[in-house]
Design an enzyme around this catalytic site. Sequence first.
Site, mmCIF file in Angstrom:
data_model
loop_
_atom_site.group_PDB
_atom_site.id
_atom_site.type_symbol
_atom_site.label_atom_id
_atom_site.label_comp_id
_atom_site.label_asym_id
_atom_site.label_seq_id
_atom_site.Cartn_x
_atom_site.Cartn_y
_atom_site.Cartn_z
ATOM 1 N N SER A 101 5.499 -2.513 15.707
ATOM 2 C CA SER A 101 4.664 -1.853 14.627
ATOM 3 C C SER A 101 3.263 -1.438 15.362
ATOM 4 C CB SER A 101 4.317 -2.918 13.621
ATOM 5 O OG SER A 101 3.512 -4.046 14.094
ATOM 6 N N ILE A 102 2.578 -0.820 14.554
ATOM 7 C CA ILE A 102 1.606 -0.278 15.230
ATOM 8 C C ILE A 102 0.122 -1.076 14.464
ATOM 9 C CG2 ILE A 102 0.800 1.974 16.422
ATOM 10 C CD1 ILE A 102 2.277 3.599 14.650
ATOM 11 N N GLU A 138 0.164 12.362 15.411
ATOM 12 C CA GLU A 138 1.576 12.669 14.432
ATOM 13 C C GLU A 138 1.132 12.121 12.884
ATOM 14 O OE1 GLU A 138 5.103 10.656 15.592
ATOM 15 O OE2 GLU A 138 4.151 10.899 17.752
ATOM 16 N N LYS A 140 1.779 9.625 9.749
ATOM 17 C CA LYS A 140 2.407 8.327 9.383
ATOM 18 C C LYS A 140 2.911 8.601 8.188
ATOM 19 C CE LYS A 140 1.627 3.588 9.801
ATOM 20 N NZ LYS A 140 2.414 3.159 8.517
ATOM 21 N N ARG A 161 14.491 -1.660 10.547
ATOM 22 C CA ARG A 161 13.865 -2.511 11.381
ATOM 23 C C ARG A 161 14.086 -3.792 11.306
ATOM 24 N NH1 ARG A 161 7.583 -1.983 12.249
ATOM 25 N NH2 ARG A 161 7.369 -3.268 10.560
ATOM 26 N N GLU A 200 11.523 7.730 10.625
ATOM 27 C CA GLU A 200 11.412 7.392 9.154
ATOM 28 C C GLU A 200 12.359 7.935 8.280
ATOM 29 O OE1 GLU A 200 8.744 5.029 9.510
ATOM 30 O OE2 GLU A 200 8.191 4.993 7.299
ATOM 31 N N LYS A 341 -5.258 5.246 8.704
ATOM 32 C CA LYS A 341 -4.813 5.355 7.391
ATOM 33 C C LYS A 341 -5.942 5.998 6.460
ATOM 34 C CE LYS A 341 -1.399 1.442 6.701
ATOM 35 N NZ LYS A 341 -0.838 0.632 5.820
ATOM 36 N N CYS A 435 -4.458 9.743 -38.179
ATOM 37 C CA CYS A 435 -5.297 10.273 -37.249
ATOM 38 C C CYS A 435 -6.440 9.399 -37.134
ATOM 39 C CB CYS A 435 -5.615 11.752 -37.844
ATOM 40 S SG CYS A 435 -6.950 12.271 -36.631
ATOM 41 N N CYS A 453 -1.703 14.895 -35.767
ATOM 42 C CA CYS A 453 -2.735 14.823 -36.818
ATOM 43 C C CYS A 453 -2.102 16.000 -37.839
ATOM 44 C CB CYS A 453 -3.840 14.828 -36.380
ATOM 45 S SG CYS A 453 -5.075 15.146 -37.828
HETATM 46 S S1 IVH Z 1 5.458 5.196 15.954
HETATM 47 C C1 IVH Z 1 5.664 1.854 18.747
HETATM 48 N N1 IVH Z 1 5.157 7.200 14.747
HETATM 49 O O1 IVH Z 1 4.575 3.012 10.851
HETATM 50 C C2 IVH Z 1 5.288 2.724 17.786
HETATM 51 N N2 IVH Z 1 5.492 5.033 13.447
HETATM 52 O O2 IVH Z 1 3.772 0.303 12.280
HETATM 53 C C3 IVH Z 1 6.389 2.797 16.765
HETATM 54 N N3 IVH Z 1 5.399 5.169 10.970
HETATM 55 O O3 IVH Z 1 6.852 1.217 10.026
HETATM 56 C C4 IVH Z 1 6.213 3.635 15.583
HETATM 57 N N4 IVH Z 1 5.118 7.325 10.813
HETATM 58 O O4 IVH Z 1 7.949 3.289 10.604
HETATM 59 C C5 IVH Z 1 5.355 5.639 14.598
HETATM 60 N N5 IVH Z 1 4.779 9.071 13.397
HETATM 61 C C6 IVH Z 1 4.931 7.491 13.501
HETATM 62 C C7 IVH Z 1 5.098 6.971 12.284
HETATM 63 C C8 IVH Z 1 5.455 5.509 12.222
HETATM 64 C C9 IVH Z 1 5.527 6.194 10.335
HETATM 65 C C10 IVH Z 1 5.832 3.559 10.416
HETATM 66 C C11 IVH Z 1 6.959 3.204 11.190
HETATM 67 C C12 IVH Z 1 6.671 1.715 11.127
HETATM 68 C C13 IVH Z 1 4.954 1.731 11.044
HETATM 69 C C14 IVH Z 1 4.420 1.363 12.469
#
Ligand code: IVH
Length: 699
Positions: A101-102, A138, A140, A161, A200, A341, A435, A453
């Site tokens: 996850s990021i 990119e 999200k 995942r 995704e 975000k 009314c 009405c």
């Molecule tokens: S990269 C090591 N790129 O965000 C990095 N994730 O916590 C792996 N997500 O559920 C993820 N858009 O599905 C990456 N352009 C994007 C993304 C993306 C959405 C989602 C991903 C994961 C969450 C990362």
Amino acid sequence: MQNPSQGSLFFSEPPAPSLAPADARERLAALRDAIATHDHRYYVLDAPIVSDAEYDALYRELQQLEAQHPGLIAPDSPTQRVGGRPLPEFPAVRHTVPMLSIRTETDTEASGARAFDARVRRELGLEENDPPIAYLAELKFDGLAVSLRYENGVLVQGATRGDGETGENITQNIRTIRAIPLRLNTGDAPPPATIEIRGEVYMRRADFEKLNDRQRAAGEKTFVNPRNSAAGSLRQLDSSITAKRPLSFFAYGLGEMAGWKLPETHGDVLDAIERFGFPVDKHRQRVLGADGLIAFHQNIAALKDTLPFDIDGVVYKVDSLVLQQQLGFVTREPRWAVAHKYPAQEQFTTVQQIDVQVGRTGKLTPVAKLSPVFVGGVTVTNATLHNEDEIKRKDVRVGDTVIVRRAGDVIPEIVAVVIERRPEGTHAFEMPRQCPVCGSAVIREEGVVGAYCSGELFCPAQRKQALLHFAGRRAMDIEGLGDKIVEQLVDKEMVQSAADLYRLTQNDFLGLDRMAEKSAANLCAALEKSKLTTLDRFIFALGIRHVGEATARDLAQHFRSLDALMAADGATLVAIHEIGDVMAESIHSFFSEPRNRDIIAALCAAGIHWPDVAVAATTSGPLTGLTFVLTGTLPTMSRDEATRRIIEADGKVTGSVSKKTSYVLAGEVPGSTLAKAQSLKVPILDEAALLRMIEKPAS
Ligand code: IVH
């Protein structure tokens, strides 16, 4: 949002104070349980009962508390894994390269991006004077992460995942997604022995709406948002159901890989993935340093509501794969990527009250009064519930906790009720039978959504709009009687109905705000002038529901006198070719209402009159035999209106200029049509000239 209650497992907490170990142990256990429950609801059941923000707050509190008491970190703490457990129904898939996850920055755009850039530079040991880092920025995507495994170029496995280590085997379902190639396109080159494409699965907003319409029509469960809809569709045990769901996919990275020469940058990886045949979002951009990240974040913020799909932020990744390797990971998160975000577009709040507003046509609209909540960048206190059917379908009640959504400039709406949080003793909403403004009976017609009405011209809430309609250019054409004046006339109770307008004197108008001698005199003159009208305009001006200009003309032609029209019963009306049941009923009930009859009598007594209705000439008007082409924006008429006027005057309107075109009607910013007209020597008219032609009596 309600006041956060201390210790709640639903609402955001203030930062955790230092707790004694015994208290900490108890709170940690409660947090772990709550998060596990919410995870299960969100990832497995697709039915969350807390907002992302509330969930994040719980998670953060858990992280903080664990940081303060490292000895109390349980092996089953949600911080020790990522995401939810695989569903038991799907076989498990072990991810040889974990699906990470990021880290998320929710800070302000500048400090979030700067903090990330500073961290990266520090980790790489860069000095201030060293050149900026290149990043790939990119979107999200707000969907569900999947890993797609290709062996010798053929799709052999699709997996969710899961917890990052182990996911669910959903190959059959993945195969139904048309955006995902079943075989890699590598041209003449041999395909990689093994490659996992990660990305995704999501649903476009329009597809989501259509799917929900379909679900509703079939009496099935609707989805709260595109994300839940995508997740629910992908987790169908019966892949024939998934196949019917409009799922889309964007690739954003790689997993396990063998027999393929890795490019040097992440950007090049994405380009290669795109060449393999995957959708890769076009907004991705290579930018330099924190400034580049900030600019990207701002650009995307400006256009995100116009995207056909939901995003919940942007992702920044160090572009160089060598640098990515140097940076490595902290627990389950890479140091080379961060998610940034945007403020959530959905929030939880409570319904304080449900009001019923009376609209222009008398339509009753239930509106929920909400505890103020900050969503999509503004504080929302009202949400329309559209009509009774909608309110019944969603079963929104006073006291309910609801999910409110506001995207861009769209009117805030209630997405769903969180039934689990419904207090005791609530009642289903019922539309009033009278009314709320004037007390007239509320009518509902079969086949028409909504309640109205029946007070018509009598209802004060409708009166302003009715008066404006009455005075309108296509109705009585009372020049200068605009909304500012009507507003005052009604508020000061100077006018109850349209008939009262004709009792007003110049002195009355002078008492209104910002009304000078001259405009008061003009208004009186305009009222006087409007008294001579035509029967069809008068019928239209009455504002009978469903009776537009064309119907008013038909009625005038058919009855040729107001008395005859007022005396017509339903059967007589329906017998007229152009009049349907609903319209006939509306006309009949309008004229049966004594108040409406009184107003009409008063209008006639005030001197409104019209010449006898001439029998319509069969097909001849001022524009008989003439063909028009429209181009550009006209000063007062819309294109539709101009077209209608031409057709009514027996002219024709066509799309493109030819030698047969009689005139080109040109407004501002005309298109290429104008040049063509000039070259063909077709005469060009402006709006005023057209109106002169139409108003000229037919020969
Ligand atoms: S990269 C090591 N790129 O965000 C990095 N994730 O916590 C792996 N997500 O559920 C993820 N858009 O599905 C990456 N352009 C994007 C993304 C993306 C959405 C989602 C991903 C994961 C969450 C990362």
